[in-house]
Design an enzyme around this catalytic site. Structure first.
Site, short mmCIF file in Angstrom:
data_model
loop_
_atom_site.label_atom_id
_atom_site.label_comp_id
_atom_site.label_asym_id
_atom_site.label_seq_id
_atom_site.Cartn_x
_atom_site.Cartn_y
_atom_site.Cartn_z
N THR A 162 0.81 -1.24 0.00
CA THR A 162 0.00 0.00 0.00
C THR A 162 0.84 1.28 0.00
O THR A 162 0.34 2.34 0.38
CB THR A 162 -0.94 0.05 1.22
OG1 THR A 162 -0.14 0.14 2.41
CG2 THR A 162 -1.86 -1.15 1.30
N TRP A 163 2.08 1.20 -0.43
CA TRP A 163 2.88 2.42 -0.49
C TRP A 163 2.24 3.33 -1.55
O TRP A 163 1.92 2.86 -2.64
CB TRP A 163 4.32 2.08 -0.87
CG TRP A 163 5.30 3.18 -0.66
CD1 TRP A 163 5.09 4.36 -0.02
CD2 TRP A 163 6.67 3.20 -1.08
NE1 TRP A 163 6.24 5.11 0.00
CE2 TRP A 163 7.21 4.43 -0.64
CE3 TRP A 163 7.48 2.31 -1.78
CZ2 TRP A 163 8.55 4.78 -0.88
CZ3 TRP A 163 8.80 2.66 -2.02
CH2 TRP A 163 9.33 3.88 -1.58
N ASP A 166 0.00 -4.85 3.69
CA ASP A 166 1.26 -4.29 4.20
C ASP A 166 1.22 -2.76 4.16
O ASP A 166 0.90 -2.17 3.13
CB ASP A 166 2.44 -4.77 3.33
CG ASP A 166 3.75 -4.18 3.80
OD1 ASP A 166 4.26 -4.66 4.83
OD2 ASP A 166 4.24 -3.21 3.18
N TYR A 213 4.12 5.61 5.17
CA TYR A 213 3.40 5.76 3.90
C TYR A 213 2.39 6.90 4.00
O TYR A 213 1.37 6.79 4.68
CB TYR A 213 2.73 4.44 3.49
CG TYR A 213 3.69 3.28 3.29
CD1 TYR A 213 5.07 3.49 3.20
CD2 TYR A 213 3.24 1.98 3.18
CE1 TYR A 213 5.96 2.44 3.03
CE2 TYR A 213 4.13 0.92 2.99
CZ TYR A 213 5.49 1.16 2.93
OH TYR A 213 6.38 0.12 2.76
N GLN A 219 11.36 -8.25 5.74
CA GLN A 219 10.79 -7.73 4.48
C GLN A 219 11.92 -7.09 3.67
O GLN A 219 12.59 -6.17 4.13
CB GLN A 219 9.69 -6.70 4.79
CG GLN A 219 8.95 -6.30 3.54
CD GLN A 219 7.76 -5.39 3.80
OE1 GLN A 219 7.72 -4.26 3.30
NE2 GLN A 219 6.77 -5.86 4.53
N TYR A 254 9.30 -7.24 -1.16
CA TYR A 254 8.66 -5.96 -1.54
C TYR A 254 9.10 -5.52 -2.93
O TYR A 254 10.09 -6.02 -3.45
CB TYR A 254 8.86 -4.89 -0.47
CG TYR A 254 10.20 -4.20 -0.31
CD1 TYR A 254 10.71 -3.33 -1.27
CD2 TYR A 254 10.92 -4.35 0.87
CE1 TYR A 254 11.89 -2.64 -1.09
CE2 TYR A 254 12.12 -3.68 1.07
CZ TYR A 254 12.61 -2.82 0.07
OH TYR A 254 13.79 -2.16 0.28
#
Ligand code: NAP
Length: 277
Positions: free
Chosen positions: A19-20, A48, A53, A163, A191
């Site tokens: 969800t960046w 995530d 973010y 991650q 990621y």
């Protein structure tokens, strides 16, 4: 759906949702929420996010998307290194919980290594777990030397995931870090699994995908999903692309196709510095 086992035995879907940059703009908000909800409908439970973010905008949007269906989601969030102190991590976690509209985060990660000693961060994480505010804790962007050091600290060997930047064009961790984590049953959360979209322009990947009747994104994701202990977290704010990425779960690459990918994107032959985005 393919699952990955966390240390301790809990199983999570091997494909999650990143969800960046989600929640940054008003005009894309409705589609982003609908995309996350569609993901939950399809069983992509793992979401995530990070306090970083959009400085909380991503967490707030997720809170809205999961309203009334919190139990369907497995929420991963991350603390800024400068907040990862004994008191700072607890305060940061409470802010994240408020934005997410929940009383617990399923997996709470140190976003990258900063100046706060690991001892302090692990102490804070264990206290948060004891208080029921997080269920598991882990790390992100920690290389081999960092992991060795972390492992010696109380609580360090209880991390549930690391991650890391991992995709076809970023295979450096396969040389030493991935085997190290594998030996200790620590899963990798991959990621930027399609290199923020850049990987999809690779002509060799495009050609291979076309020959299989799949899209480049599906092949890149299926390649990650072919590993037992890797969770891929592609980000999309679009329902159509979410469905496309979801279909990667059904794509099982043959030995020949995997060999062709090794030719296009050779595995590392020597140790490499950890890549980050
Ligand atoms: P990514 O998932 O590799 O790529 C996301 C980009 O690709 C977006 O621009 C998205 O656009 C596009 N996209 C997604 N699916 C597509 C498809 N099927 N076809 C074409 N384009 C597609 O990159 P990422 O966002 O950097 O990484 C994923 C997640 O990992 C992040 O969102 C974040 O949760 C996490 N992350 C963690 C760290 C860390 O330091 N721990 C660093 C980076 C990322 P649309 O939204 O328009 O579809």
């Amino acid at each position: 759906m393919k699952q990955v086992t966390l240390p301790g035995g809990e199983r999570v879907p091997a494909l999650g949702m990143g969800t960046w940059n989600i929640g940054d703009h008003r005009h894309t908000r409705a589609e982003e929420i609908a995309t996350l909800q569609l993901g939950l409908d399809l069983g992509l439970r793992l979401i995530d996010t990070a306090e970083m973010y959009g400085e909380g905008l991503s967490e707030s949007l997720i809170g809205e998307a999961i309203k009334g269906r919190r139990d369907e989601a497995f929420l991963v969030s991350k603390v800024y290194p400068h907040n990862a102190s004994r008191k700072g991590a607890v305060a940061a976690c409470e802010r994240s919980l408020r934005r997410l509209g929940t009383d617990r985060i399923d997996l709470y990660l140190l976003h990258w290594r900063g100046d706060v000693p690991f001892e302090e961060t692990m102490e804070a994480f264990m206290a948060l777990r004891q208080a029921g505010k997080i269920r598991h804790f882990g790390v992100s962007n920690l290389g081999l030397a960092d992991m060795d050091e972390l492992w010696e600290v109380p609580g360090g060997d209880e991390v549930a995931a690391n991650q890391l930047l991992y995709n076809l064009s970023r295979r450096g961790i396969e040389f030493d870090l991935l085997p190290w984590l594998r030996e200790r049953d620590v899963p990798v959360m991959a990621y930027s699994p399609i290199e923020q979209g850049r990987l999809l322009r690779n002509p060799g990947l495009q050609h291979l995908a076309q020959s299989i009747g799949s899209s480049p994104a599906q092949v890149a994701l299926a390649w990650l999903l072919s590993r037992d202990d890797v969770i891929a977290i592609p980000k999309t704010g679009n329902r159509e692309r979410l469905r496309e990425n979801f279909a990667a779960l059904d794509l099982v690459l043959t030995a020949e196709q995997l060999a062709a990918l090794d030719k296009l994107f050779p595995p590392p032959r020597h140790a490499q510095p950890l890549s980050m985005l």
